[in-house]
Design a protein around this motif. Structure first.
Motif, PDB file in Angstrom:
ATOM      1  N   GLY B 736       0.623  -1.325   0.002  1.00  0.00           N
ATOM      2  CA  GLY B 736      -0.053  -0.017  -0.017  1.00  0.00           C
ATOM      3  C   GLY B 736       0.823   1.281  -0.081  1.00  0.00           C
ATOM      4  N   PHE B 737       1.968   1.191   0.076  1.00  0.00           N
ATOM      5  CA  PHE B 737       2.901   2.526  -0.060  1.00  0.00           C
ATOM      6  C   PHE B 737       4.192   2.402  -0.827  1.00  0.00           C
ATOM      7  N   SER B 738       4.625   3.568  -1.299  1.00  0.00           N
ATOM      8  CA  SER B 738       5.859   3.256  -2.197  1.00  0.00           C
ATOM      9  C   SER B 738       7.245   3.427  -1.405  1.00  0.00           C
ATOM     10  N   SER B 739       7.058   3.980  -0.268  1.00  0.00           N
ATOM     11  CA  SER B 739       8.505   4.049   0.370  1.00  0.00           C
ATOM     12  C   SER B 739       8.203   4.793   1.781  1.00  0.00           C
ATOM     13  N   ILE B 740       9.345   4.568   2.580  1.00  0.00           N
ATOM     14  CA  ILE B 740       9.317   5.318   4.145  1.00  0.00           C
ATOM     15  C   ILE B 740      10.504   6.037   4.304  1.00  0.00           C
ATOM     16  N   SER B 741      10.669   7.373   4.720  1.00  0.00           N
ATOM     17  CA  SER B 741      11.907   7.734   5.173  1.00  0.00           C
ATOM     18  C   SER B 741      12.555   7.007   6.097  1.00  0.00           C
ATOM     19  N   ASN B 742      13.640   6.746   6.001  1.00  0.00           N
ATOM     20  CA  ASN B 742      14.618   5.943   7.323  1.00  0.00           C
ATOM     21  C   ASN B 742      15.711   6.237   7.063  1.00  0.00           C
ATOM     22  N   ASN B 743      16.405   6.087   8.410  1.00  0.00           N
ATOM     23  CA  ASN B 743      17.987   6.331   8.439  1.00  0.00           C
ATOM     24  C   ASN B 743      18.771   5.040   8.271  1.00  0.00           C
ATOM     25  N   VAL B 744      19.215   5.036   7.147  1.00  0.00           N
ATOM     26  CA  VAL B 744      20.094   3.869   6.521  1.00  0.00           C
ATOM     27  C   VAL B 744      21.146   4.244   5.501  1.00  0.00           C
ATOM     28  N   GLY B 745      22.225   3.583   5.484  1.00  0.00           N
ATOM     29  CA  GLY B 745      23.280   3.889   4.751  1.00  0.00           C
ATOM     30  C   GLY B 745      24.308   4.803   4.772  1.00  0.00           C
ATOM     31  N   GLU B 746      25.221   4.756   3.862  1.00  0.00           N
ATOM     32  CA  GLU B 746      26.185   5.878   4.476  1.00  0.00           C
ATOM     33  C   GLU B 746      26.875   6.314   2.682  1.00  0.00           C
ATOM     34  N   LEU B 747      27.034   7.643   2.914  1.00  0.00           N
ATOM     35  CA  LEU B 747      27.533   7.934   1.430  1.00  0.00           C
ATOM     36  C   LEU B 747      29.055   8.933   1.908  1.00  0.00           C
ATOM     37  N   MET B 748      29.830   8.632   0.730  1.00  0.00           N
ATOM     38  CA  MET B 748      31.314   9.184   1.119  1.00  0.00           C
ATOM     39  C   MET B 748      31.550  10.263   0.240  1.00  0.00           C
ATOM     40  N   ASN B 749      32.125  11.571   0.587  1.00  0.00           N
ATOM     41  CA  ASN B 749      32.764  12.474  -0.206  1.00  0.00           C
ATOM     42  C   ASN B 749      33.877  12.588   0.163  1.00  0.00           C
ATOM     43  N   LYS B 750      35.024  12.412  -0.694  1.00  0.00           N
ATOM     44  CA  LYS B 750      36.306  12.325  -0.189  1.00  0.00           C
ATOM     45  C   LYS B 750      37.198  13.050  -1.126  1.00  0.00           C
ATOM     46  N   GLY B 751      38.144  14.311  -0.987  1.00  0.00           N
ATOM     47  CA  GLY B 751      38.557  14.678  -1.830  1.00  0.00           C
ATOM     48  C   GLY B 751      39.756  15.659  -1.491  1.00  0.00           C
ATOM     49  N   ILE B 752      40.222  16.749  -2.367  1.00  0.00           N
ATOM     50  CA  ILE B 752      41.153  17.613  -2.302  1.00  0.00           C
ATOM     51  C   ILE B 752      40.880  18.822  -2.893  1.00  0.00           C
ATOM     52  N   GLU B 753      41.180  19.905  -2.160  1.00  0.00           N
ATOM     53  CA  GLU B 753      40.796  21.214  -2.756  1.00  0.00           C
ATOM     54  C   GLU B 753      42.173  22.153  -2.631  1.00  0.00           C
ATOM     55  N   VAL B 754      42.488  22.908  -3.649  1.00  0.00           N
ATOM     56  CA  VAL B 754      43.560  23.725  -3.837  1.00  0.00           C
ATOM     57  C   VAL B 754      43.406  24.818  -4.463  1.00  0.00           C
ATOM     58  N   GLU B 755      43.821  25.910  -3.504  1.00  0.00           N
ATOM     59  CA  GLU B 755      43.830  27.456  -3.963  1.00  0.00           C
ATOM     60  C   GLU B 755      45.109  27.888  -3.959  1.00  0.00           C
ATOM     61  N   ILE B 756      45.477  28.496  -5.158  1.00  0.00           N
ATOM     62  CA  ILE B 756      46.502  29.047  -5.417  1.00  0.00           C
ATOM     63  C   ILE B 756      46.543  30.471  -5.899  1.00  0.00           C
ATOM     64  N   ASN B 757      46.980  31.485  -5.172  1.00  0.00           N
ATOM     65  CA  ASN B 757      47.045  33.079  -5.680  1.00  0.00           C
ATOM     66  C   ASN B 757      48.457  33.599  -5.787  1.00  0.00           C
ATOM     67  N   THR B 758      48.485  33.922  -6.981  1.00  0.00           N
ATOM     68  CA  THR B 758      50.116  34.207  -7.054  1.00  0.00           C
ATOM     69  C   THR B 758      50.046  35.835  -7.648  1.00  0.00           C
ATOM     70  N   ILE B 759      51.043  36.492  -7.547  1.00  0.00           N
ATOM     71  CA  ILE B 759      51.476  37.891  -8.129  1.00  0.00           C
ATOM     72  C   ILE B 759      52.695  37.521  -9.094  1.00  0.00           C
ATOM     73  N   ASN B 760      52.292  37.490 -10.423  1.00  0.00           N
ATOM     74  CA  ASN B 760      53.364  36.849 -11.254  1.00  0.00           C
ATOM     75  C   ASN B 760      54.350  37.832 -11.550  1.00  0.00           C
ATOM     76  N   ILE B 761      53.652  39.050 -11.949  1.00  0.00           N
ATOM     77  CA  ILE B 761      54.601  40.038 -12.171  1.00  0.00           C
ATOM     78  C   ILE B 761      54.244  41.393 -11.379  1.00  0.00           C
ATOM     79  N   ASP B 762      55.114  42.354 -11.068  1.00  0.00           N
ATOM     80  CA  ASP B 762      54.623  43.536 -10.037  1.00  0.00           C
ATOM     81  C   ASP B 762      55.940  44.282 -10.273  1.00  0.00           C
ATOM     82  N   ARG B 763      55.868  44.996 -11.478  1.00  0.00           N
ATOM     83  CA  ARG B 763      56.986  45.711 -11.884  1.00  0.00           C
ATOM     84  C   ARG B 763      56.528  47.292 -12.770  1.00  0.00           C
ATOM     85  N   GLY B 764      56.998  48.079 -12.337  1.00  0.00           N
ATOM     86  CA  GLY B 764      56.785  49.398 -13.133  1.00  0.00           C
ATOM     87  C   GLY B 764      55.398  49.790 -13.312  1.00  0.00           C
TER      88      GLY B 764
END
Lengths: 513, 1023
Positions: B736-764
């Motif tokens: 009589g029903f499609s689904s029920i909300s339940n607390n089951v299972g596990e999901l992973m998000n594994k990663g790397i983040e890189v931020e690089i800020n550079t001043i390449n040229i600063d002259r004249g």
């Protein structure tokens, strides 16, 4: 220093005060569009409303909204598809998996909607068995009667689709996997919902239960029932019982039940012009039970309604107005039944109102006419469903027409060996449709009865099951690339929804899927 | 911002002058950044306590003793300067901004922190970076600006939905939306997509934003408890600055253009394609039948030869429907703000007007905003602040947001058969359109109308009270109020309105969200080495949404377009929903000499959405940091300027489920009504134990700065686990029903983040700076329930496979693509083939042959910004990129069928590739016309399995801007303090081999308005 202390006290007091206020706030929020399930069936009005919802599920596209009529006939040898919207092509071609099942993303499936309806009926039956405060005995009887009729109808539709029919079971117990799961107790707690793995009952068990429910319904509705063919009645239950006995091959019972149904005050058998007019009326006078589409808001819409499936016309007053898709139209066999061919009746030819069809003497020929060129080629289309209720795409759908009782009685009498009664009944029926009497003997009588059923119920979803209950093949050679689908072919049965098979260890899939 | 803080110093020095003998030195302190005077800067005689602070005009006057000759001028956020007075009595000083990034102050949960003390993974985007982009909401502008933040426009509707994911997709069934907080008010960011997309974040003029901080790891976000699992975006708006009123006027204008037109077949080509397809299947009259499909078969066709019919087909005209309905759109934006204040009160007031047309007329976006930020110091203990944002947004709505509706121009423009004329010779619309798309979309577009108006008030008022010098109470009350009103009309002159003589729909949606937050802050320093701060607070949030909608049909004439004119009401509807949440939280920071940093937080949160037994949850976190650069061995390093190692662990919650998901309910849907009587039916199953979905993240990061921060940035590694997933567990339909909300299972998000800020040229005077960020995230289902390898009802959700990106709030995350692998076409016959489970070729793959193909969630993405400046000129080129997403594009899928299933147009490239002769090696099967629904007999369709899956990789030049800032000195005579002009282009170039409109979209892709490019010129004036 003292001042400071006061300030501290004051501020902390304020904070703690507010904190207490906040944490003492009731976190519960009650919905306003819904009520708790535990209170829903406590009152007579609540039960009445819950019963209405069981009826309403018949209206779904998956059931009488379209599939039990148009999809059934697409599977059989009644018509061809026009490709106008691309719908019903796969079913018409009997492609594997194109059957009574849900295509992912298409919403409810026939199986799902039917079992949801059955669960609702079971929940109400459970509730009224323990009594409903304030309900009269008549109310209790009527509810039980209506629900048992509805449960019988849903189970009958399920078992005729997903299983073989008792009169023709292909290799019983070998290929045949039995009937359909048949829970008779409502599920409203997560306990039942998680743990009840209903197996397929035997076909016999299904039919026995359906008969029992219908007999209960006849008894109970005899004490109290609602007016109108949109609700279950004694006559409706007798009519359905006659059809069930016909499918079971219980010929004597079929004769008895159909005779009782004909004697009931549900519906009228029509003839001649009255019959044609009957198909133009909002409520079909022949209906013993029909599914009601009350308001425009309940219409199935331009894509999947019966009207849209069968015709591109919006109404019969102006054939140039764009209506539905006209996806499924009669094949040559049906055209020949009624002598249908396009006929120009005025100038210019580009005006669709200047076209109609030629017809023979069969009054049912008036249920067909030419469509329009709005969607492509002008086809001859079935106009049994065409804005009869005053709004588009929401025609009431006859589930049992009284005419069927005469054909059931004729067929059952033939099977009982009462060929004389059978032929008399058949010829009387033919007379109602403007056809001359025939003189036949033996098996030819049965063939003529089945042919009459074909003509009478074309585009009403009977043909596929008439072939199925006699174990006959479906001749699709009239389609480009078509072939004969023999009764031993797995495509006679649809797949059970894969999610149900995956999730239920006790449920066996049909062969070939 | 930095100028606000220094009032205290002014008081301190005010009394200190006028003792010693000496001379009076006067002068003015201005900012080297914008040339404006700096009020409140401190001017001290070196080696003494003699000093003063500049006034509101940046002027000072100071008695300098004879034997002292050096003044020290300092101001927060600026480089301190020493000036030798000499004999001068008038000194003007220009303070340069201190660009050392680690001095930045970062807004964190319920407070601020100097960046060098931040120990969590927090990205900061300054308002300046997204200024004057032709984007209606700030979320859209975040694309590519910060590592770990993935932004996709749902489509090209101006002010439309934006899909923003912080560190991947963390939930399958519950929401994946981050928590947005504007000046302490947590927003309702639920869209309402009934007619158009009214992005709930579009209420805020992005140019009013001072900064945006993105809390990415669970430890940083955990103080927001139950709503923080998907990250938190904290927006701080611009505040008033002490000083005389400053006006800023800002205007730009330009136009949008479609980025791409699809190369579809013309009339004769379509005819030839269908004719040849029919010929392939042995059709005996391919010419006549091809003409029939195009609605051009002459009545006397039986008497015509094949050659004569061919001449008709190959002589058909062609019309460019895409260029008819997709076009240029105007865009313009004007705003004026004024800010200023005295030592007690500061203000910032702004008003703006923004207008943008989409490439599909008449869809547009029009917004007016008004914002006031006020701060008043009632006495030296109590500060009152308020901020108020009023906005009204009106959008002309599209026919539909997406979908294969015949009247949807975004669907039909490329798919309608090309031989159909758009207009008749007399200029009227051609209404005889052949093919399955038999509506003239140009007419439909012209005649239908619809409008959505969103009025919103977002504001707060707060009081900060200093109980003790080191103990501060702050209380805030905020409100987020929206009213969305929609009206739409299907004109009776269009096919959809004809049958019902016009259909008007009206709907409204009221949302009220109330929030109150109360915190107490305490700090103490022991021996100047042990620094301790602590915070405790309460918070309460309540939200309600309700709405009404109605529809009527039967209008007298097309001029009557409002719902009341309809003869027959079709339906009335309405809804009400709401929820509440409350929590208490604590936070403690300790550091030793700012070298070793520790933070612990905890929040106890309750939500009405959960089961009676599990309404409350606890969300703790710990963080630690080590400022290596401050250690003795690096203190004097020329190379290493900043170096900080940080680590954190935290747990945050997700309560983004239906408001009543835990309840067992009976509802009264209209579908349950029967024969004029009301019906009720069970709508959900109760789960009393439904509880929190929690996100636990371990984050290790490194912030670095080398060579005086000419190279700086950060690297973060994270492992985020979503546990007790709020999953819709399937239930047998027979129950009589499609689904029920339940607390089951596990999901992973594994990663790397890189931020690089550079001043390449600063002259004249020439400077070239770059900012680059990169993110890689591996998303994977770790566990389901009952040992299942995949969800029975959705096998794309499978252990070891990534999930997809849900398009809109409220949608479940789609699974990976789990389909049969396409093997190309049989070179001998042109039939499409797939691999079965044993890697054999088959024409009819079955369920068991399916394999996984990844998901529509890109694992690699980022942005790359380049800024070149010379004198007053500045050139910015900003790129975004994504790699690795696998998508199914509904629009492309229809076109890829090449008219075989339905009489729709196709892509020239696909048709050129299709199999024609034995031996052809290709991926596009033989064309079979409309025979058997366009498919070979006993074969799957040509788009089945992986055949039509696409890679959605791209690199895009998202922004290029050339600006010139006039010299302040030359402007002064004009009464201006600042003037800048610029020209800008957005989305000018995309590198991608994508065959559809654009790889950036979410959802099914069918009939969606594609993203546009735009050009604009603008001017910014200060006075």
């Amino acid at each position: 220093m003292k001042m400071k202390k006061y300030i501290v006290k004051y501020a902390l007091g304020l904070l703690i005060g507010f904190g207490t206020l906040v944490s003492s706030c009731d976190l519960n929020v009650d919905p306003r569009q819904s009520i708790d399930a535990s209170q829903a069936l406590d009152t007579p009005d609540g039960v009445e409303a819950a019963v209405n919802s069981v009826y309403a599920r018949l209206r779904q596209t998956t059931n009488y909204g379209r599939n039990l009529l148009a999809l059934s006939d697409a599977l059989a040898d009644v018509g061809r598809t026009t490709s106008n919207s691309g719908r019903l092509i796969q079913e018409n071609n009997n492609q594997p998996n194109a059957h009574f099942n849900s295509i992912p993303g298409s919403g409810l499936s026939f199986w799902q909607n039917s079992y949801f309806a059955i669960n609702e009926a079971n929940l109400i039956l459970d509730a009224i068995s323990t009594g409903v405060t304030g309900a009269s005995a008549a109310q209790l009887a009527r509810w039980e009667g209506e629900l048992k009729f509805l449960r019988a109808l849903y189970y009958f539709d399920l078992v005729k689709v997903y299983a073989y029919i008792p009169t023709a079971i292909y290799q019983p117990g070998v290929v045949d996997e039995g009937g359909v799961p048949m829970p008779l107790e409502g599920s409203i707690t997560s306990d039942i919902a998680f743990t009840r793995n209903s197996p397929r009952s035997t076909i016999q068990q299904n039919y026995t239960q359906i008969v029992a429910d219908l007999n209960d319904a006849i008894r109970l509705l005899g004490t109290s029932s609602r007016a109108g063919v949109q609700f279950a009645s004694v006559g409706a239950a007798q009519g359905l019982l006659a059809r069930v006995y016909l499918y079971m091959g219980q010929w004597q019972n079929a004769v008895t039940a159909s005779t009782a149904a004909l004697a009931s005050n549900a519906g009228t058998v029509l003839s001649g012009q009255a019959y044609i007019d009957g198909w133009r009326a909002s409520i079909h006078p022949e209906s013993m039970f029909e599914v009601r589409f009350q308001i425009a808001g309940e219409s199935i819409g331009v894509n999947e309604s019966l009207q849209s499936s069968y015709t591109v016309l919006l109404n019969l007053s102006n054939k140039n107005a764009q209506g539905g898709w006209g996806d499924f139209v009669p094949n040559q066999t049906v055209l020949n039944f009624f002598g249908l061919a396009p006929r120009q009746i005025g100038e210019p030819a580009t005006n669709n109102n200047n076209w109609d069809v030629t017809r023979n003497s069969d009054v049912r020929a008036h249920l067909y006419t030419t469509g329009s060129t709005v969607r492509g080629a002008r086809n001859i289309e079935c106009i049994k469903f065409i804005s009869k209720a005053g709004f588009a795409y929401g025609d009431n759908v006859p589930v049992i027409r009284k005419s069927e009782m005469r054909l059931i009685r004729a067929e059952a009498n033939y099977q009982l060996g009462n060929t004389g009664d059978a032929l008399t009944e058949l010829n009387a029926f033919k007379g109602l449709r403007g056809l001359p009497a025939v003189t036949l003997t033996g098996e030819a009588i049965l063939e003529e009865i089945l042919l009459e059923r074909f003509k009478e119920f074309a585009f009403e979803g009977h043909r596929f099951f008439d072939l199925k209950r006699y174990g006959r093949s479906i001749d699709k050679r009239y389609l480009a690339g078509g072939s004969i689908i023999n009764f031993d072919d797995f495509r006679i049965l649809p797949p059970l929804p894969q999610r149900e098979v995956d999730g239920n260890v006790n449920l066996n899939q049909n062969r070939g899927y | 911002m930095r100028k606000v803080l220094l009032l205290g110093l002014a008081f301190l020095f005010a009394a200190a002058s006028a003792f010693a003998q000496g001379r009076v030195v006067t002068g003015k302190v201005t900012s080297g950044e914008d040339g404006l005077p700096i009020p409140g800067a401190s001017v001290i005689v070196k080696g003494t306590t003699i000093g003063t602070a500049t006034d509101l005009d940046g002027n000072f006057s100071l008695n300098v003793p004879q034997d002292n000759n050096v003044l020290v001028i300092s101001f927060v956020g600026s480089v301190t300067q020493e000036v030798n007075v000499g004999n001068r009595s008038q000194i003007n000083v220009v303070l340069q901004p201190d660009t050392r990034s680690l001095e930045e102050v970062i807004v964190t949960g319920y407070g601020t922190q100097p960046k060098r003390e931040v120990t969590g993974a927090v990205s900061s985007v300054k308002g300046e970076a997204i200024k004057n982009l032709p984007m209606q909401s700030f979320d859209r502008a975040l694309q590519g600006r910060a590592a770990g933040v993935q932004v996709r426009s749902a489509n090209g509707l101006p002010g439309g939905a934006v899909n923003i994911r912080i560190r991947g997709v963390g939930s399958v069934t519950a929401g994946n939306e981050p928590l947005f907080i504007v000046d302490g008010v947590q927003l309702n960011n639920q869209g309402n997509a009934s007619f158009t997309q009214a992005n709930p974040l579009a209420f805020l003029n992005p140019n009013d934003i001072e900064s945006m901080e993105i809390l990415k790891d669970a430890a940083s976000a955990a103080i927001y408890g139950s709503q923080a699992a998907n990250g938190v975006v904290i927006i701080t708006t611009k505040k008033g600055k002490q000083g005389k009123a400053r006006f800023e006027f800002n205007a730009f204008g330009g136009e949008t253009q479609p980025m791409k037109f699809l190369d579809v077949l013309n009339g004769p080509e379509w005819y030839a394609m269908r004719r040849d397809g029919l010929r392939n299947t042995g059709n005996t009259a391919p010419e006549a039948n091809a003409l029939l499909a195009m609605g051009r078969r002459p009545d006397n066709f039986a008497t015509l030869s094949a050659a004569e019919l061919d001449a008709i087909g190959l002589g058909l005209p062609s019309y460019d429907w895409q260029r008819e309905v997709m076009g240029r759109g105007r865009l313009q934006n004007y705003e004026l703000n004024v800010s200023g204040g005295d030592d007690k009160t500061t203000f910032f007031v702004s008003g703006s007007y923004d207008y943008q047309e989409s490439s599909f007329r008449p869809v547009d976006f029009e917004r007016g905003t008004f914002r006031t930020n006020l701060s008043h110091k009632a006495n030296d203990r109590l500060t009152l602040e308020t901020s108020l944002n009023l906005a009204t947004v009106t959008q002309n709505t599209p026919f539909s947001i997406d979908g294969s509706f015949l009247g949807n121009p975004a669907f039909s423009a490329s798919t309608v058969l090309p031989h159909n004329a758009i207009r008749n010779e007399d200029g009227s619309f051609n209404t005889a359109i052949a093919g399955v798309l038999n509506q003239n979309i140009a007419l439909v577009n012209e005649f239908n109308s619809g409008r959505t108006t969103t009025n919103s008030i977002v504001g707060n008022t707060s009081a900060t009270y200093k109980i003790l010098d080191n103990l501060v109470y702050r209380g805030l009350v905020g409100v987020d109020y929206r009213l969305i009103i929609e009206n739409r009309y299907r004109d009776p002159r269009t096919p959809d309105g004809a049958g019902v003589r016009g259909r008007a729909t009206a709907a409204n949606d009221w949302r009220t969200r109330f929030i109150t937050t109360h915190t107490v802050n305490w700090n103490k320093s022991f021996n100047n080495v042990h620094n301790l701060t602590a915070l405790a607070g309460f918070e309460f949030v309540s939200e309600t949404r309700e709405g009404l909608n109605a529809e009527a049909i039967g209008f007298p004439t097309f001029q009557f377009r409002y719902i009341d004119s309809g003869a027959t009401p079709e339906f009335v509807g309405g809804f009400w929903t709401g929820y509440r949440r409350q929590g208490a939280f604590v936070n403690a920071n300790y550091n030793y000499k700012e070298k070793y940093l520790f933070t612990a937080t905890a929040r106890y949160d309750g939500s009405s959405r959960f089961g009676a037994n599990t309404q409350y949850g606890i969300f703790p976190s710990v963080r630690a940091g080590w400022n290596i650069a401050m250690e003795d061995f690096l203190k004097d390093s020329e190379t290493v300027t900043d170096l900080k190692l940080r680590a954190s662990w935290g747990r945050a919650g997700n309560d983004q489920i239906g408001n009543f998901a835990a309840r067992g309910l009976y509802g009264a849907p209209t579908a349950g009504n029967y024969a004029g009587n009301a019906g009720i039916r069970p709508t959900s199953l109760a789960n009393l134990n439904l509880g929190w979905e929690t996100n636990e993240t371990i984050n290790i990061g490194l912030d670095y700065g080398f060579f005086g921060n000419r190279v700086s940035g950060s690297v973060d590694l994270f492992d985020q686990r979503t546990k007790d997933l709020l999953l819709d567990q399937p239930i047998l339909w027979t129950n009589g029903f499609s689904s029920i909300s339940n607390n089951v299972g596990e999901l992973m998000n594994k990663g790397i983040e890189v931020e690089i800020n550079t001043i390449n040229i600063d002259r004249g005077g020439f400077q070239w700076r770059t900012a680059f960020n990169f993110t890689y995230i591996r998303n994977e289902i770790v566990r389901l329930y009952d040992g299942l390898e995949f969800l029975p009802a959705n096998p794309g959700i499978a252990v070891g496979q990534p999930v997809g990106n849900p398009a809109f709030p409220g949608q479940n995350a789609p699974g990976s693509w789990f389909v049969a692998e396409y093997a190309g076409v049989n070179p001998a016959t042109g039939r499409p083939m797939w691999y079965d489970i044993n890697r054999n070729l088959t024409y009819l793959p079955i369920a068991a042959d399916r394999v996984y193909f990844g998901s529509n969630l890109a694992p690699y993405y980022g942005g790359f910004n380049n800024t070149f400046s010379y004198k007053g000129f500045e050139l910015t080129a900003f790129f975004t990129y994504e790699y690795g997403a696998i998508v199914s594009d509904g629009q492309y899928n229809f076109l890829r069928e090449s008219g075989t299933r339905l009489a729709l147009n196709g892509l020239r490239d696909v048709v050129d590739r299709q199999w024609t002769n034995p031996g052809d090696m290709t991926d596009i099967p033989r064309n079979v016309g409309n025979f058997n629904g366009g498919n070979e007999l006993r074969s799957q369709g040509r788009n089945f399995g992986s055949a039509a899956l696409l890679k959605a990789d791209f690199i895009r030049l998202a922004q290029v801007q050339l600006g010139y800032t006039f010299n302040p000195a030359t402007l002064r005579s004009l009464g201006l303090t600042r003037a800048r002009v610029y020209a800008q282009g957005v989305n000018l170039w995309t590198y991608s081999d994508y065959p559809g409109y654009d790889p950036e979209f979410v959802g099914a892709g069918t009939g969606q308005v594609p993203i546009v490019k735009s050009y604009q010129i603008g001017v910014q004036l200060g006075f």
